[in-house]
Design a protein around this motif. Structure first.
Motif, PDB file in Angstrom:
ATOM      1  N   CYS A 273     -22.260  42.197 -14.744  1.00 41.94           N
ATOM      2  CA  CYS A 273     -23.987  42.754 -15.117  1.00 41.94           C
ATOM      3  C   CYS A 273     -24.088  43.390 -16.429  1.00 41.94           C
ATOM      4  CB  CYS A 273     -23.861  44.300 -14.301  1.00 41.94           C
ATOM      5  SG  CYS A 273     -23.992  44.006 -12.737  1.00 41.94           S
ATOM      6  N   PHE A 274     -23.068  42.811 -17.368  1.00 45.75           N
ATOM      7  CA  PHE A 274     -22.658  43.768 -18.790  1.00 45.75           C
ATOM      8  C   PHE A 274     -24.803  42.806 -19.623  1.00 45.75           C
ATOM      9  CE2 PHE A 274     -18.774  42.938 -18.230  1.00 45.75           C
ATOM     10  CZ  PHE A 274     -18.032  44.919 -19.188  1.00 45.75           C
ATOM     11  N   PRO A 275     -25.074  43.495 -20.090  1.00 47.70           N
ATOM     12  CA  PRO A 275     -26.289  42.627 -21.251  1.00 47.70           C
ATOM     13  C   PRO A 275     -25.793  41.519 -21.329  1.00 47.70           C
ATOM     14  CG  PRO A 275     -25.494  45.043 -22.222  1.00 47.70           C
ATOM     15  CD  PRO A 275     -24.448  45.102 -21.118  1.00 47.70           C
ATOM     16  N   PRO A 276     -26.326  40.543 -21.729  1.00 50.02           N
ATOM     17  CA  PRO A 276     -26.456  38.668 -22.017  1.00 50.02           C
ATOM     18  C   PRO A 276     -25.800  39.186 -23.729  1.00 50.02           C
ATOM     19  CG  PRO A 276     -28.874  39.740 -21.756  1.00 50.02           C
ATOM     20  CD  PRO A 276     -28.322  40.890 -21.320  1.00 50.02           C
ATOM     21  N   ASP A 277     -26.032  40.071 -24.558  1.00 49.67           N
ATOM     22  CA  ASP A 277     -25.666  40.021 -25.669  1.00 49.67           C
ATOM     23  C   ASP A 277     -24.762  40.388 -26.000  1.00 49.67           C
ATOM     24  OD1 ASP A 277     -26.793  42.218 -25.348  1.00 49.67           O
ATOM     25  OD2 ASP A 277     -27.993  42.471 -27.754  1.00 49.67           O
ATOM     26  N   TYR A 278     -24.145  40.877 -25.062  1.00 47.40           N
ATOM     27  CA  TYR A 278     -22.778  42.046 -25.102  1.00 47.40           C
ATOM     28  C   TYR A 278     -21.370  41.642 -26.425  1.00 47.40           C
ATOM     29  CZ  TYR A 278     -19.372  45.923 -24.459  1.00 47.40           C
ATOM     30  OH  TYR A 278     -19.622  46.990 -24.126  1.00 47.40           O
TER      31      TYR A 278
END
Length: 307
Positions: A273-278
């Motif tokens: 569930c990390f943001p795609p741009d992490y």
């Protein structure tokens, strides 16, 4: 406990920033992060540059920790290293000095959080017998300040089977218990629409063959054999993925396919569930390690008052 106000947050054993990301999404400010790993601190700093960062091996004396002393409200979180408490490692037998050291880290963190003067606090850990014993001992001494529960993060919207212990301020744990429900569940495909297979497989290819009747001290109760079932240790992408961990890689599987490509760090980060741009390290092994050791940001967001 949290209301609508933004709290300053102190993240111990911060890793690459899973908990910090969720706390930020819930409207709080991460002002301090600490970890012994240079790679973890570099990733956390890239994603949370506003925080003060300390690369140090814990425990540290409380006088060296920068908790506010002017009456400001703040939150403390910690995710002490859990690898040595995992079921797989406990099967290797014996209470090693390393496991004792890890137990001391959990106790140190609990004492630190409870004596910090914080407004609220949380801890994430594996629900091993060792950890549960330590946590229950602290709860009995600090009933007004502490509660805990064992959660399947799948019931909170994380698209994988990931069972973890969460301890902290009673109101926060009670809130999370109310939020855990079947209606929040998501499948692997929900976060990986471009799935590269029909199933995801763990590396656990062994199954019980028979009881070991001539068992010697230290040997397992069963004799294991390598499974010939093509779908052994596989789960369909229409359900939850296996737990994302550092020690057991996940692979894409399609019936009839000759190869089983590994899930890349971005795919693992989506399951966490990390943001795609992490930002993650370019080295895939480093990225997989950091992602596998993380608290899913979604859980931290819900825990800290977000939706």
């Amino acid at each position: 406990v949290l209301g609508d106000e933004s709290l300053e947050c102190y993240d111990f054993f911060c890793g690459c920033g899973g908990w910090s990301t969720g706390a930020t999404q819930a409207g709080h400010r991460v002002v301090f992060a600490c970890d012994y790993s240079e790679d973890a601190i570099a990733a956390h700093q890239a994603n949370h540059p506003e925080a003060e960062h300390l690369q140090a091996e814990l425990p540290l004396p409380r006088r060296r920790l920068p908790f506010p002393k002017d009456g400001r409200k703040f939150h403390v979180h910690g995710s002490p290293p859990c690898t040595l408490f995992s079921t797989m490692n406990s099967k290797k037998g014996g209470e090693s000095e390393a496991r004792h050291a890890a137990t001391r880290l959990v106790s140190w963190y609990l004492r630190t959080a409870l004596k910090s003067g914080c407004t609220s606090w949380t801890m994430e850990q594996v629900p091993s017998k060792v950890v549960l014993t330590v946590v229950e001992r602290f709860r009995l001494k600090h009933r007004a300040q502490m509660d805990y529960g064992v959660f399947d993060f799948y019931d909170l919207g994380v698209p994988q089977r990931r069972k973890r212990l969460l301890a902290g301020t009673p109101a926060l744990i009670a809130r999370l218990k109310r939020m855990a429900c079947h209606s929040r569940r998501r499948s692997a495909r929900d976060v990986l629409p471009d799935a590269r297979g029909t199933h995801i497989r763990t590396s656990l290819r062994w199954e019980k063959a028979r009881l070991r009747h001539d068992r010697k001290p230290g040997q397992s109760k069963y004799v294991y054999t390598k499974s010939t079932n093509p779908l052994h240790s596989c789960v369909p992408v229409t359900g939850p993925a296996p737990t994302v961990v550092t020690s057991s890689p996940l692979n894409w599987v399609s019936l009839g396919a000759e190869t089983e490509p590994a899930l890349n760090p971005r795919e693992l980060a989506a399951l966490q569930c990390f943001p795609p741009d992490y930002w993650l390290p370019e080295t895939q092994d480093k990225a997989r390690l950091l992602v596998g050791n993380s608290v899913p940001p979604l859980v931290a967001r819900l825990l800290m008052g977000g939706n």
